[in-house]
Design an enzyme around this catalytic site. Structure first.
Site, mmCIF file in Angstrom:
data_model
loop_
_atom_site.group_PDB
_atom_site.id
_atom_site.type_symbol
_atom_site.label_atom_id
_atom_site.label_comp_id
_atom_site.label_asym_id
_atom_site.label_seq_id
_atom_site.Cartn_x
_atom_site.Cartn_y
_atom_site.Cartn_z
ATOM 1 N N HIS A 16 12.635 -2.255 -1.673
ATOM 2 C CA HIS A 16 11.518 -3.149 -1.988
ATOM 3 C C HIS A 16 11.785 -3.916 -3.274
ATOM 4 C CE1 HIS A 16 9.665 0.288 0.198
ATOM 5 N NE2 HIS A 16 9.199 -0.712 0.924
ATOM 6 N N ARG A 34 0.846 -1.198 0.000
ATOM 7 C CA ARG A 34 0.000 0.000 0.000
ATOM 8 C C ARG A 34 0.881 1.247 0.000
ATOM 9 N NH1 ARG A 34 0.497 0.321 5.852
ATOM 10 N NH2 ARG A 34 0.122 2.556 5.756
ATOM 11 N N ARG A 47 7.610 -7.638 8.149
ATOM 12 C CA ARG A 47 7.548 -7.243 9.550
ATOM 13 C C ARG A 47 6.322 -6.351 9.683
ATOM 14 N NH1 ARG A 47 9.082 -3.243 12.715
ATOM 15 N NH2 ARG A 47 10.121 -3.747 14.679
#
Ligand code: PPS
Length: 571
Positions: free
Chosen positions: A202, A195, A288
């Site tokens: 990433h 989101r 996480r």
């Protein structure tokens, strides 16, 4: 080794011909106008994203999902998918009745046979599903303050998909994705749920996850509803498109998921896994604090950082998708590359760089440098377009105070000063001007004053959203209404509340319009300060007192405040 069966999964749509017929018949049914969240839920119910659900949960399924994360037949399902309605609407509904479900433009998307109608125990739902009945949790807040009091349950007959005008080519139903994977020969697919905008870390971790599981990669961002305050999905999708080019050719694809997230941490992770299984994926990255809602009202985390991974692991076989735990990637300056934090053996000898989410927001807000090792220039450029530095964002200055306190005079002086500086368009929404042009039918009852201020708030929020400066100068006597306006505007830019703290005695002594005299004589009713209340602002950004002070000086104090808040460049 997990391979996915890519045969189509059941959808809840009827055939095209039946849909045309049903649509006409459904025109006579009682209609429920779906909320934005319900539209997201309905889309995934109909297209098989929520398989094996056949509609909005019945009471027995709801109870079982809340208590045991299972439907009443024992199937794993962690999230209550419920159709909440108002008490008034529910009064007119009988069990056994068919209702039409319409989108916000009135288009009929589906019909539902109501099998159940009940008043849920929302406190229990909050505690069991979200872990605490604490309104700091966005879904608990939604449950208590947005969702209706009554739930309806029953099977759905799908007529048509909700219409999307944006990024159409990037949206896929589970069966469309399955077909794409079949065509490409992708037997193992690892899905990445997100989101947030993707940065270099990433990109590294997702690609590593795919390599380690010898799978292809699906970037599967949520474009339905995410956590309030997130970067809007238009900006995010443009960012994702830029990052997609950075993966080696034909390893990776992207599809947009119109899911309404609940930010339910561990339960949400299991739910996300089931949804990705339905979309033809074999692996799922769980990070996480997956789908974490932030801090509770005591300032503590709602869930432990690895609760989601633990719960996923427990149910992995039943979900039918393999978890790939997220690796915390950090940048090692000497080697000029990202590495998993727990695999760096020479930590004492190298420089590890990281920029937190908070630090990134600060840099964006203040127009500071964002290094290339952290993100891709195309992503940073997109984010800067949406979030220019504060000195280029829109904002609202909201004056409040008694009639005759000097609000309009200071507001006018401020407007002229800001126009002299230039750069952004300035609009003055003075009490009297608004009452003439926008609220001419309104009087001074509590209800009418509320409506008047909300209209001003709405116009100011639109101005703020579009990068302008709105100066409002109504009495705005009620703290609750001022707070609501603040919340609306702060989604888009700063809200600067200025209390013009001229005393009632002084306003009455000046009585510039002769209204106080009339109010004292009872010829004007509900007059603020005389026969109607004024809630003194408790925490305004600024308080100015016009007694013994020139207007010019008062306006200058506001300018200095705006400057200290970074809203206007230094003079
Ligand atoms: S509110 O309460 O914020 O909706 O009021 P607002 O739109 O600012 O309108 C205030 C102006 O209306 C005149 N007026 C009254 N004020 C207060 N109470 C009563 N009953 C009332 N009737 C008329 C008055 O001139 C206010 O103008 P300002 O500029 O504040 O002096």
């Amino acid at each position: 080794m997990t391979f996915q069966n890519l045969a189509p999964i059941p959808e809840l749509f009827v055939s095209f011909e039946s849909a045309q017929k049903l649509k006409v018949e459904a025109g006579n049914l009682t209609s429920h106008d779906l909320t934005p969240r319900q539209i997201c839920d309905l889309e995934l119910l109909m297209n098989g994203g929520f398989h094996p659900l056949k509609g909005f949960l019945s009471e027995a399924d709801y109870d079982s999902v809340v208590e045991k994360m299972r439907l009443s037949d024992g199937t794993l399902w962690p999230m209550p998918i419920t159709l909440d309605v108002t008490e008034k609407f529910a009064e007119g509904i009988e069990v056994g009745q068919d209702i039409a479900l319409r989108d916000q433009e009135g288009v009929i998307l589906a019909t539902m046979t109501v099998t159940d109608k009940w008043v849920p125990n929302k406190v229990r739902e909050a505690e069991k599903v979200f872990g605490a009945d604490d309104s700091a949790h966005p879904a608990v807040n939604y449950l208590h303050n947005t969702a209706g009091k009554v739930y309806l349950g029953g099977p759905i007959t799908g007529i048509q998909q909700p219409v999307h005008y944006d990024f159409r080519a990037r949206r896929d139903t589970p069966n469309e994705l399955r077909a794409r994977f079949r065509k490409l020969g992708w037997r193992k697919v690892v899905a990445f749920q997100t989101r947030n905008p993707l940065h270099r870390a990433h990109q590294e971790l997702t690609f590593r996850a795919a390599r380690e599981s010898q799978a292809n990669l699906l970037i599967h961002p949520v474009v339905g509803m995410t956590k309030p305050g997130d970067v809007d999905h238009f900006t995010r999708v443009r960012c994702y498109e830029a990052v997609l080019d950075k993966y080696p050719g034909s390893t990776t694809t992207m599809s947009l998921l119109n899911l309404a997230m609940r930010m339910a941490g561990p339960r949400e992770a299991v739910w996300h896994g089931l949804i990705r299984k339905n979309h033809g994926c074999t692996h799922f990255i769980v990070g996480r604090d997956h789908a974490g809602p932030g801090k509770n009202s005591q300032g503590e985390d709602f869930y432990g950082p690895y609760d989601a991974q633990d719960l996923f692991k427990e149910y992995q076989d039943e979900i039918g998708i393999e978890m790939v735990p997220f690796k915390h990637m950090v940048y090692v300056q000497e080697r000029a590359q990202y590495e998993p934090n727990d695999e760096i053996a020479d930590k004492d000898d190298v420089t590890i760089l990281n920029i937190s989410g908070t630090e990134l927001r600060r840099r964006l807000q203040e127009g500071l440098e964002i290094p290339e090792w952290f993100s891709f220039p195309e992503v940073v450029a997109e984010l800067r377009k949406t979030k220019p530095p504060r000195s280029q964002q829109g904002f609202t200055v909201f004056f409040t105070g008694f009639s005759g306190s000097g609000k309009s005079t200071i507001a006018n002086a401020l407007m002229v000063k800001l126009m002299e500086m230039g750069g952004r368009p300035v609009t003055l929404l003075d009490g009297d001007i608004v009452r003439k042009n926008l609220s001419s039918e309104l009087g001074f009852s509590k209800e009418h004053r509320d409506l008047n201020i909300r209209r001003i708030g709405y116009v100011a929020s639109e101005i703020t959203k579009n990068g302008g400066i709105a100066i409002c100068a109504p009495i705005a006597p009620y703290a609750a209404t001022r707070r609501a306006v603040r919340e609306e505007i702060e989604q888009y830019g700063a809200f600067v509340e200025v209390h013009v703290a001229t005393s009632l005695e002084e306003c009455e002594r000046r009585d510039r319009k002769g209204l106080y005299k009339l109010a004292r004589e009872g010829k004007i009713k509900e007059f603020t300060g005389i026969s109607d209340p004024y809630d003194v602002p408790q925490n305004p950004e600024l308080s100015v007192d016009t007694e013994g002070q020139e207007v010019d000086n008062c306006a200058h104090q506001v300018v200095l405040k705006l400057e200290s808040m970074g809203l206007i460049a230094g003079m």
